[in-house]
Scaffold this active site. Structure first.
Site, short mmCIF file in Angstrom:
data_model
loop_
_atom_site.label_atom_id
_atom_site.label_comp_id
_atom_site.label_asym_id
_atom_site.label_seq_id
_atom_site.Cartn_x
_atom_site.Cartn_y
_atom_site.Cartn_z
N GLY A 1 4.52 -3.81 -3.35
CA GLY A 1 4.43 -3.94 -4.90
C GLY A 1 4.98 -2.91 -5.29
O GLY A 1 5.94 -2.51 -5.83
N ARG B 1 -3.39 2.94 -16.86
CA ARG B 1 -3.53 3.53 -15.62
C ARG B 1 -4.28 4.85 -15.58
O ARG B 1 -5.28 5.33 -14.67
CB ARG B 1 -2.23 3.53 -14.55
CG ARG B 1 -1.75 2.10 -14.31
CD ARG B 1 -0.70 2.27 -13.02
NE ARG B 1 -1.34 2.51 -11.76
CZ ARG B 1 -1.45 3.57 -11.23
NH1 ARG B 1 -0.58 4.57 -11.91
NH2 ARG B 1 -2.01 3.70 -10.36
N GLY C 1 0.83 -1.35 0.02
CA GLY C 1 -0.27 -0.01 0.07
C GLY C 1 0.80 1.30 0.02
O GLY C 1 0.20 2.26 -0.32
N TYR D 1 -7.74 4.71 -13.48
CA TYR D 1 -7.45 5.34 -12.07
C TYR D 1 -7.34 6.81 -12.19
O TYR D 1 -6.84 7.40 -11.07
CB TYR D 1 -6.46 4.72 -11.33
CG TYR D 1 -6.20 3.29 -11.47
CD1 TYR D 1 -7.41 2.46 -10.84
CD2 TYR D 1 -5.30 2.62 -11.90
CE1 TYR D 1 -7.18 0.94 -11.21
CE2 TYR D 1 -5.16 1.25 -11.92
CZ TYR D 1 -6.21 0.42 -11.60
OH TYR D 1 -6.15 -1.01 -11.61
N CYS E 1 -7.30 3.87 -30.70
CA CYS E 1 -8.50 4.68 -31.28
C CYS E 1 -9.42 4.92 -30.44
O CYS E 1 -10.95 4.52 -30.35
CB CYS E 1 -9.01 3.63 -32.48
SG CYS E 1 -7.86 3.37 -33.77
N GLU E 2 -9.13 5.67 -29.51
CA GLU E 2 -10.13 6.49 -28.53
C GLU E 2 -8.95 7.55 -27.69
O GLU E 2 -7.97 7.63 -27.94
CB GLU E 2 -10.82 5.33 -27.34
CG GLU E 2 -9.53 4.64 -26.78
CD GLU E 2 -10.52 3.81 -25.48
OE1 GLU E 2 -10.69 4.33 -24.59
OE2 GLU E 2 -10.46 2.70 -25.93
N TYR F 1 2.47 -1.98 -12.32
CA TYR F 1 1.32 -1.90 -12.62
C TYR F 1 1.08 -1.19 -14.10
O TYR F 1 0.14 -0.86 -14.62
CB TYR F 1 0.07 -1.42 -11.77
CG TYR F 1 0.09 -1.87 -10.59
CD1 TYR F 1 -0.26 -3.17 -10.17
CD2 TYR F 1 0.62 -1.10 -9.36
CE1 TYR F 1 -0.38 -3.77 -8.86
CE2 TYR F 1 0.35 -1.92 -8.05
CZ TYR F 1 0.05 -2.97 -7.93
OH TYR F 1 0.34 -3.63 -6.67
N GLU G 1 3.80 -6.70 2.13
CA GLU G 1 3.67 -7.18 0.93
C GLU G 1 3.75 -5.66 -0.13
O GLU G 1 2.71 -5.55 -0.82
CB GLU G 1 2.48 -7.73 0.52
CG GLU G 1 2.24 -9.26 0.91
CD GLU G 1 0.89 -9.85 1.16
OE1 GLU G 1 0.76 -11.00 1.57
OE2 GLU G 1 -0.16 -9.01 0.68
#
Ligand code: LLP
Length: 449
Positions: free
Chosen positions: A291, A334, A247, A338, A365-366, A393, A289
């Protein structure tokens, strides 16, 4: 903002791990993910030392969902960390890299029977049980295999971290784990103690990601320490381990100020000791943990700039400069998922003054805008754009949208650059495709137009 071993060299180019990024782009093509090995290793050591020197019995497990390939598993192994895997595929990658089974933690809210079987076969160190169903199923599978599964129980402490809604997990209303406040977690522990093939080792919680202070972790620790006492009082069991997940946030922008790993360790270990003393329970071993905070700042993605469009707009300042790159939401989803923010610089003109406000756009294409309204030197087609803090990520969430090939990953250190993930080819894109006989041209009447 320069991160890890990044520096601007005599040629005015961005350099990472002693490698000139312009040379890397020429050699490996763009888009290109660059991982800074020395920075990854330093973060692994800092985690181990920061927590290990402040607390007896610490297990740091790298959350491999952030970035995993066999070379990464090797680095994690060499640095003496544990590793968290959350699917059969992550477990398989760890196995191929010969990652020691006893240092694996296996996660998932809906592990299949096959995945549990694979975890038992390989002999993973911990299985984090996420539901009652899984507990019963694991007991049956372990008993049939003549094995005992060492488990942690995933708990939800019932707190709400202030982070993007899609990366919040600690609240009561979640698909993960079993509630502490509702009594569901205690019930599962009582059941785990009765079941054959199950060795209950401790509790686990993970509250959310990209947290820029330790406040929610401290809240979680208070609740979990209280829960250790409830467990002891209700079952007589002393809990050996308490894992508080990952986190810790990173710097995506120069103004981001997450706690350092050492500050984070100081805050968390202090709180565990204080609360365990307050609640009169033995200090459990402490599991972590991380990441993102292990690899996020260690990754940079390099793109080549193509089309640049000066578009008149109604709002101030009356124009927007759209700078298109040769990647986008397929290599970094991302911003779309997010509203993530990033910082960038021109790798081939890293010493120049940031003079122009631009919006970096992907090639899909967006409207896949990667960075909105950021300042770089006035760009030209052919310049190389380095987007920072893409180590977590990004590659692990990449897709083939619009049938783009996924970029390679190069590991740099001490002036050496090694490919650790190859660039996908067009052939890879169709490798799994099959044309049924009835669709083959020979077997089909031409459609009348
Ligand atoms: N442990 C568990 C059980 C987790 O679910 C996670 C992340 C971690 C550890 C590692 O958390 P970290 O230290 O990286 O914050 N795709 C999202 C992030 C999802 C995180 C999921 N779980 C993103 O790109 O922001």
């Amino acid at each position: 903002m320069l991160l890890g071993t990044q520096r601007v060299n005599e040629r005015g180019h961005l350099e990472i791990g002693g490698c000139d990024v312009v040379d890397l782009a020429r050699r490996f093509g763009t888009p290109l993910y660059i991982m800074d090995e020395a920075a990854i290793r330093e973060n692994c050591r800092r985690y181990r030392e920061a927590f290990g020197s402040r607390y007896p019995g610490v297990k740091v497990a790298y959350a491999s969902k952030a970035f995993l390939c066999t070379a990464m598993a090797k680095i994690v192994e060499q640095e003496g960390l544990w590793m968290d895997v959350a699917s059969g595929g992550e477990l398989y990658t760890a196995r191929v890299a010969a990652f020691p089974a006893e240092r694996l933690v296996f996660h998932g809210n809906n592990k299949s029977e096959g995945e549990l079987q694979e975890a038992l076969d390989y002999g993973v160190g911990r299985i984090v049980v996420d539901s009652m169903e899984e507990l019963e199923r694991l007991s049956r599978l372990a008993t049939d295999a003549g094995k005992t599964a060492d488990i942690l129980l995933r708990c939800t402490p019932g707190i709400d971290p202030h982070t993007h809604r899609r990366i919040r997990t600690g609240q009561e209303d979640t698909k993960f784990g079993l509630g502490v406040k509702s009594g569901a977690a205690l019930k599962a522990i009582q059941r785990a103690r009765e079941l054959p093939g199950i060795h209950f080792r401790g509790v686990h919680c993970h509250i959310g990601s990209q947290l820029l202070n330790a406040d929610t972790h401290l809240e979680a620790i208070e609740i979990m320490a209280g829960f250790l006492r409830t467990i002891r009082d209700e079952t007589g069991q002393t809990v050996e381990e308490m894992n508080i997940g990952g986190g810790l946030g990173i710097r995506y922008l120069p103004e981001h100020r997450p706690p350092s790993i050492e500050e984070f360790a100081e805050a968390l270990t202090g709180e565990v000791k204080r609360r365990c003393e307050e609640y009169g329970v033995d200090l459990p071993q402490l599991g972590l943990e991380p990441g993102r905070s292990l690899v996020g700042e260690c990754g940079t993605t390099v793109y080549e700039i193509g089309v640049i469009k000066d578009v008149p707009i109604a709002e101030e300042p009356g124009r927007r400069l759209y700078v298109s790159i040769d990647g986008g939401m397929s290599d970094n989803p991302r911003p779309q998922l997010y509203d993530a923010v990033y910082h960038c610089l021109l790798a081939n003109r890293a010493g120049e003054v940031d003079s122009t406000v631009v919006t970096i756009a992907g090639k899909h294409c967006e409207t896949d805008l990667m960075i909105q309204d950021t300042k770089i030197p006035m760009p030209q087609a052919g310049d190389l754009l380095a987007v920072q803090s893409t180590g977590a990520y990004n590659q692990s969430m990449a897709s083939n949208y619009n049938r783009l090939t996924r970029p390679p990953v190069v590991l740099v250190s001490g002036g050496h650059a090694d490919l650790i993930v190859e660039r996908e080819t067009y052939a890879d894109l169709v490798a799994q495709d099959r044309i049924p006989e009835r669709l083959k041209a020979e077997a089909r009447e031409p459609v009348a137009v």
